[in-house]
Design a protein around this motif. Structure first.
Motif, PDB file in Angstrom:
ATOM      1  N   HIS A 174      -1.487   2.171   8.439  1.00 21.34           N
ATOM      2  CA  HIS A 174      -1.081   2.029   7.032  1.00 21.34           C
ATOM      3  C   HIS A 174       0.416   1.763   6.887  1.00 21.34           C
ATOM      4  CE1 HIS A 174      -4.926   3.565   5.355  1.00 21.34           C
ATOM      5  NE2 HIS A 174      -4.938   4.335   6.428  1.00 21.34           N
TER       6      HIS A 174
ATOM      7  N   TYR B 150       0.802   9.402   7.159  1.00 21.12           N
ATOM      8  CA  TYR B 150      -0.374   8.516   7.135  1.00 21.12           C
ATOM      9  C   TYR B 150      -0.565   7.883   8.500  1.00 21.12           C
ATOM     10  CZ  TYR B 150      -2.145   8.215   2.332  1.00 21.12           C
ATOM     11  OH  TYR B 150      -2.772   8.479   1.144  1.00 21.12           O
TER      12      TYR B 150
ATOM     13  N   ALA C 159       2.149  -1.606   5.551  1.00 27.17           N
ATOM     14  CA  ALA C 159       1.994  -1.776   4.099  1.00 27.17           C
ATOM     15  C   ALA C 159       2.912  -0.828   3.335  1.00 27.17           C
ATOM     16  CB  ALA C 159       0.536  -1.544   3.697  1.00 27.17           C
ATOM     17  N   ILE C 160       3.124   0.379   3.850  1.00 24.73           N
ATOM     18  CA  ILE C 160       4.018   1.333   3.189  1.00 24.73           C
ATOM     19  C   ILE C 160       5.451   0.823   3.211  1.00 24.73           C
ATOM     20  CG2 ILE C 160       4.957   3.678   3.270  1.00 24.73           C
ATOM     21  CD1 ILE C 160       2.315   4.520   4.663  1.00 24.73           C
TER      22      ILE C 160
ATOM     23  N   ARG D   8      -6.878   2.063  -0.257  1.00 27.92           N
ATOM     24  CA  ARG D   8      -6.129   3.265   0.104  1.00 27.92           C
ATOM     25  C   ARG D   8      -4.622   3.002   0.088  1.00 27.92           C
ATOM     26  NH1 ARG D   8      -8.408   5.443   5.534  1.00 27.92           N
ATOM     27  NH2 ARG D   8      -7.371   7.354   4.849  1.00 27.92           N
ATOM     28  N   ASP D   9      -4.198   1.847   0.590  1.00 30.85           N
ATOM     29  CA  ASP D   9      -2.781   1.497   0.577  1.00 30.85           C
ATOM     30  C   ASP D   9      -2.267   1.359  -0.852  1.00 30.85           C
ATOM     31  OD1 ASP D   9      -2.743   1.525   3.323  1.00 30.85           O
ATOM     32  OD2 ASP D   9      -2.839  -0.650   3.550  1.00 30.85           O
TER      33      ASP D   9
ATOM     34  N   GLU E 155     -10.408  -4.537   8.239  1.00 33.72           N
ATOM     35  CA  GLU E 155      -9.146  -3.854   7.924  1.00 33.72           C
ATOM     36  C   GLU E 155      -8.916  -3.780   6.419  1.00 33.72           C
ATOM     37  OE1 GLU E 155      -4.372  -4.064   8.972  1.00 33.72           O
ATOM     38  OE2 GLU E 155      -5.773  -5.412   9.987  1.00 33.72           O
ATOM     39  N   GLU E 156      -9.207  -4.867   5.726  1.00 32.14           N
ATOM     40  CA  GLU E 156      -9.043  -4.870   4.269  1.00 32.14           C
ATOM     41  C   GLU E 156      -9.963  -3.844   3.627  1.00 32.14           C
ATOM     42  OE1 GLU E 156      -8.180  -5.486   0.356  1.00 32.14           O
ATOM     43  OE2 GLU E 156      -7.011  -6.087   2.123  1.00 32.14           O
TER      44      GLU E 156
ATOM     45  N   GLU F 109      -2.294  11.722   4.020  1.00 30.78           N
ATOM     46  CA  GLU F 109      -3.548  10.975   4.131  1.00 30.78           C
ATOM     47  C   GLU F 109      -4.716  11.942   4.284  1.00 30.78           C
ATOM     48  OE1 GLU F 109      -5.557   7.583   7.066  1.00 30.78           O
ATOM     49  OE2 GLU F 109      -3.876   8.805   7.769  1.00 30.78           O
TER      50      GLU F 109
ATOM     51  N   THR G 225      -8.590  -0.220   4.485  1.00 31.03           N
ATOM     52  CA  THR G 225      -7.242   0.212   4.091  1.00 31.03           C
ATOM     53  C   THR G 225      -6.757  -0.343   2.750  1.00 31.03           C
ATOM     54  OG1 THR G 225      -6.123  -1.604   5.253  1.00 31.03           O
ATOM     55  CG2 THR G 225      -6.581   0.389   6.520  1.00 31.03           C
TER      56      THR G 225
ATOM     57  N   ASP H 189      -5.266   9.840  -1.619  1.00 29.78           N
ATOM     58  CA  ASP H 189      -6.246   9.017  -0.910  1.00 29.78           C
ATOM     59  C   ASP H 189      -7.535   8.863  -1.719  1.00 29.78           C
ATOM     60  OD1 ASP H 189      -7.248   7.481   1.184  1.00 29.78           O
ATOM     61  OD2 ASP H 189      -6.573   8.886   2.717  1.00 29.78           O
TER      62      ASP H 189
ATOM     63  N   LEU I 156      -1.803   4.776  -2.398  1.00 34.12           N
ATOM     64  CA  LEU I 156      -0.619   5.430  -1.849  1.00 34.12           C
ATOM     65  C   LEU I 156       0.655   4.858  -2.454  1.00 34.12           C
ATOM     66  CD1 LEU I 156       0.964   7.194   0.121  1.00 34.12           C
ATOM     67  CD2 LEU I 156       0.586   5.458   1.874  1.00 34.12           C
TER      68      LEU I 156
END
Length: 233
Positions: free
Chosen positions: A205, A201, A208-209, A175-176, A168-169, A57, A172, A103, A179
């Motif tokens: 995150h 990260y 979501a990963i 970016r999510d 938050e949306e 990240e 991230t 990123d 990734l």
């Protein structure tokens, strides 16, 4: 599954290993906190030496807006009695392991934040330095409480929570996706190799990963190891 555990005694982070049936490649996910004890970062570094590739990240480039947001955790280590350290690449990354960074750029990060209502965007810019100053003066207990705990929520519940949390949306979402696309490329190109791919990260995150690797590519959690982020005073 608990990703960040917060108790009255300590804060711990779960290093998660994910594998896919029939594929030798494994993803090792390191949920990071950008301020922690030096011991935490040294423990992460030791484990990164055992990996063949690091996906890291890090917003690329600079902007005044991004600098303002990161003041929240750059202030804290400046007071020695806190016993904390800011996450820095030179403390974390082994020299002989290749690193990729999928990123967003600083300009893209600010572009996403500016999709928020103007009052909300301005509040973020003002609040981050204030939070950092409070953190530095009062110590880690101000922010390292039960609200910091992170869990691997089911994807439908997480989607509902994201819909109710535009900040938050904005911070991230893109970016999510970047990734997960990068991890998909690694899976497609090197899934037949017996390698360990570290994903380093921020803990926010990680849900979501984990869900993305499972939903998109069939990787499941096989192991988890707790690392102590800090001991609560």
């Amino acid at each position: 599954m608990q990703i960040i555990e917060v108790t009255g005694y300590s804060v711990r982070s779960a290093v998660i290993t994910m594998r896919r049936t029939g594929a030798p490649l494994e993803f090792v996910i390191f949920p990071m906190l950008h301020v922690a004890s030096p011991t935490f970062y040294s423990q992460v570094r030791l484990r990164l030496r055992e990996c063949d590739l690091i996906v890291l990240e890090g917003i690329r480039g600079k902007s005044a807006g991004v600098s303002a947001l990161t003041l929240a955790y750059r202030f804290a280590p400046r007071r020695r009695r806190n016993g904390l350290q800011e996450q820095r690449d030179e403390l974390l990354l082994p020299k002989d392991v290749p690193v990729i960074n999928p990123d967003v750029t600083a300009a893209e990060a600010i572009e996403d934040l500016k999709t928020l209502p103007r009052w909300m965007y301005l509040l973020l810019m003002v609040a981050a330095p204030v939070m950092g100053l409070v953190f530095a003066l009062r110590g880690p207990s101000v922010f390292f409480d039960e609200d910091l705990a992170v869990e691997d929520l089911p994807s439908t519940l997480r989607a509902e929570m994201m819909a109710d949390n535009p900040v938050e949306e904005a911070m991230t979402g893109r970016r999510d996706q970047r990734l997960l696309d990068a991890l998909g490329e690694i899976h497609a190109e090197r899934g037949h190799e017996a390698i360990r791919v570290a994903v380093v990260y921020g803990a926010g995150h990680v849900p979501a990963i984990v869900s993305g690797l499972w939903d998109r590519y069939g990787y499941r959690t096989r192991e988890a190891e707790w690392l102590t982020v800090l001991i609560q005073a």
